[in-house]
Design an enzyme around this catalytic site. Structure first.
Site, PDB file in Angstrom:
ATOM      1  CE  LYS A 157     -12.647   0.220   1.463  1.00 48.97           C
ATOM      2  NZ  LYS A 157     -12.289   1.515   0.871  1.00 48.97           N
ATOM      3  CD  GLU A 189       2.422  -4.327   0.331  1.00 46.49           C
ATOM      4  OE1 GLU A 189       3.041  -3.808   1.310  1.00 46.49           O
ATOM      5  OE2 GLU A 189       2.059  -3.717  -0.669  1.00 46.49           O
ATOM      6  CB  CYS A 201       4.650   0.070   2.132  1.00 46.50           C
ATOM      7  SG  CYS A 201       4.395  -0.931   0.699  1.00 46.50           S
ATOM      8  CD  GLU A 222       4.912   2.812   6.011  1.00 42.59           C
ATOM      9  OE1 GLU A 222       3.854   2.564   6.619  1.00 42.59           O
ATOM     10  OE2 GLU A 222       5.251   2.192   4.990  1.00 42.59           O
TER      11      GLU A 222
END
Ligand code: SIN
Length: 490
Positions: A187, A263, A297, A394
């Site tokens: 997906k 992750e 990331c 982040e």
């Protein structure tokens, strides 16, 4: 790549598959609904793709389960050859794949090209690993009988991939799953499905049998994947994305104890010590911060620089970022494309406003660019207050906050003061310090005098709330294998 024309753009969009891929067939959503794909540099619609339903997801899992036994029994050499052929086709078609990616995701063409090469490397690496799956045979320590271990495919997998690296984050899950003999439902993110459909088309052309790889897209990710977590046939889930979504998926997976690889988010510190090679540190800082427009990331999220060199570092980084051309990723020479959507751009703008409100100085950038498209200027901030949000959050954008530290202990404490633990970057010429700091940092990966760690041959992954499991390297395939131990009485 030659200059891209409007005709090139139209051709790659017109010829790209846009339907769900289930059991080797392209098909519309069972509801007939479609989902618009937007060009983030113009905010215009590029095309629409099938908007899958929960029933479509179950059909995809049915197809994966139907194909599972035959695929697990397919000789590793055959699996390897299909991967190898896929790797070759990806490279042969890299220009079109890169253009498709730039159109739906926004990154500059040179970066999309680099991502296709990176993505194909996972396929090549795992084509080489497919024929190296082994077990163990040993004597029972007490001498009676023998111990045998064998590795088997874990079974049907659900692979959920993000929009920031639409192809590479797919291949580093699909590559090992295919190599291990697993079947799967993929997906992709709703913003960037075209790259994943194109990959499925290539792998099918390379000989991957129907049902091994199924792709469903949907605007309602949670609703579509939910029934799969309730299905006892699903054996593994791998997710790349944010930590909050990862936690929700873990909760769903916990109902049936589905094995997970996660992750998740990062908050990478980039440490520059007073003995560092400043030229190298600045050059690598540009890569660590600006690769993928900062939407990674592993992007350097915060720069902690020794107070004796911080001003010089910030000035040099400012000079580099100021000269980076911002624009549509297809335009010649552009190095900084748009952010993925309005909410990401607003988040970045909000973090900068918060930092400036708490006393940060804008060395360059600090604002949106243009009226159309989600552009944000490459930005360097100095005089960062310790309570600025962007030291904790982040950023996922082209913003470099430069903070200072007084000594090594200070630097380590600042680097570790986060719930994340994906990657850190350390710049020093002192070998003893390099090892001290490397051992003290709570991360899954570390760039020592390097601003880029990503490599198909290396284990990518984090600790703490950055997740668990490793992708790439010899470790990557282990996530898709289960170990069976046989006690032998000889
Ligand atoms: C990510 O941002 O999720 C991964 C980036 C990489 O593989 O380099």
């Amino acid at each position: 790549m030659a200059i891209v024309t409007a005709a090139d753009e139209k051709r790659v969009i017109d010829t790209a598959p846009k339907q769900l891929f289930i059991g080797g067939q392209w098909r519309e959503s069972s509801s007939g609904a479609t989902l618009d794909i937007e060009d983030p540099s113009t905010e215009d619609s590029l095309c629409s793709v099938a908007d899958g339903t929960p029933a479509d997801a179950v059909a995809a899992l049915d197809a994966a389960c139907d194909a599972a036994e035959d695929w697990a029994a397919t000789p590793p050499r055959d699996r390897s050859e299909i991967l190898r052929r896929s790797f070759e086709l990806m490279n042969e078609r890299a220009d079109d794949l890169a253009l498709l990616m730039t159109l739906e995701m926004g990154k500059p063409l040179s970066e999309s090209r680099a991502e296709i090469v990176y993505a194909a490397e996972f396929i090549r690496w795992f084509s080489e690993q497919a024929v190296r799956i082994d077990g163990r045979f040993s004597m029972n320590p007490n001498g009676s009988g023998r111990l045998l271990t064998m590795k088997q495919p874990i079974g049907p997998c659900l692979l959920i991939t993000p929009w920031n690296f639409p192809t590479a984050m797919g291949t580093r899950k699909i590559g090992p799953a295919v190599a291990a003999g697993c079947t799967m439902v993929v997906k992709p993110a709703q913003q960037t499905p075209l790259s994943m459909f194109a990959l499925a088309q290539i792998m099918t052309e390379a000989g991957l049998p129907g049902g091994v790889l199924n792709v469903i897209t949907s605007r309602k990710a949670g609703a579509v994947t939910e029934p799969l977590f309730d299905d006892p046939r699903l054996r593994k889930m791998s997710f790349t994305g944010s930590t909050p979504i990862g936690k929700k998926l873990m909760e769903q997976a916990s109902k049936r104890l589905i094995k997970c690889s996660m992750e998740l988010g990062g908050n990478a510190p980039f440490l520059v010590f007073d003995d560092a090679d400043l030229d190298a540190a600045v050059e690598q800082a540009v890569i660590a911060k600006m690769r993928n427009i900062g939407e990674s990331c592993v992007a350097a999220n915060r720069f902690h620089v020794h107070e004796s060199v911080a001003d010089e570092f910030a000035a040099r980084l400012t000079a580099k970022l100021t000269e980076m051309p911002v624009g549509r990723g297809t335009d010649d020479g552009v190095q900084v494309g748009p952010l993925i959507d309005g909410s990401q751009r607003d988040k970045v703008a909000g973090l900068v406003e918060d930092a400036v409100g708490k006393g940060a100085k804008v060395m360059t950038g600090g604002d949106r660019v243009g009226d159309k498209g989600y552009f944000y200027a490459p930005t360097v901030l100095s005089d960062i207050s310790p309570d600025a949000e962007l030291l904790r959050e982040e950023i996922f954008g082209p913003v470099a906050p430069v903070a200072t530290f007084a000594d090594e202990a200070d630097a380590i404490a600042a680097a570790n003061s986060t719930e994340f633990g994906l990657v850190a970057y350390v710049f020093t010429r002192d070998i003893k310090r390099a090892f001290r700091v490397t051992e003290a940092l709570d991360v899954g990966m570390l760039g020592l005098n390097r601003g880029l760690v990503s490599n198909a041959a290396a284990p990518f992954g984090g600790v703490k709330e950055s997740g668990f499991g490793r992708e790439g390297g010899p470790e990557g395939i282990e996530e898709y294998l289960s170990t069976k131990y046989v006690a032998l009485d000889l």
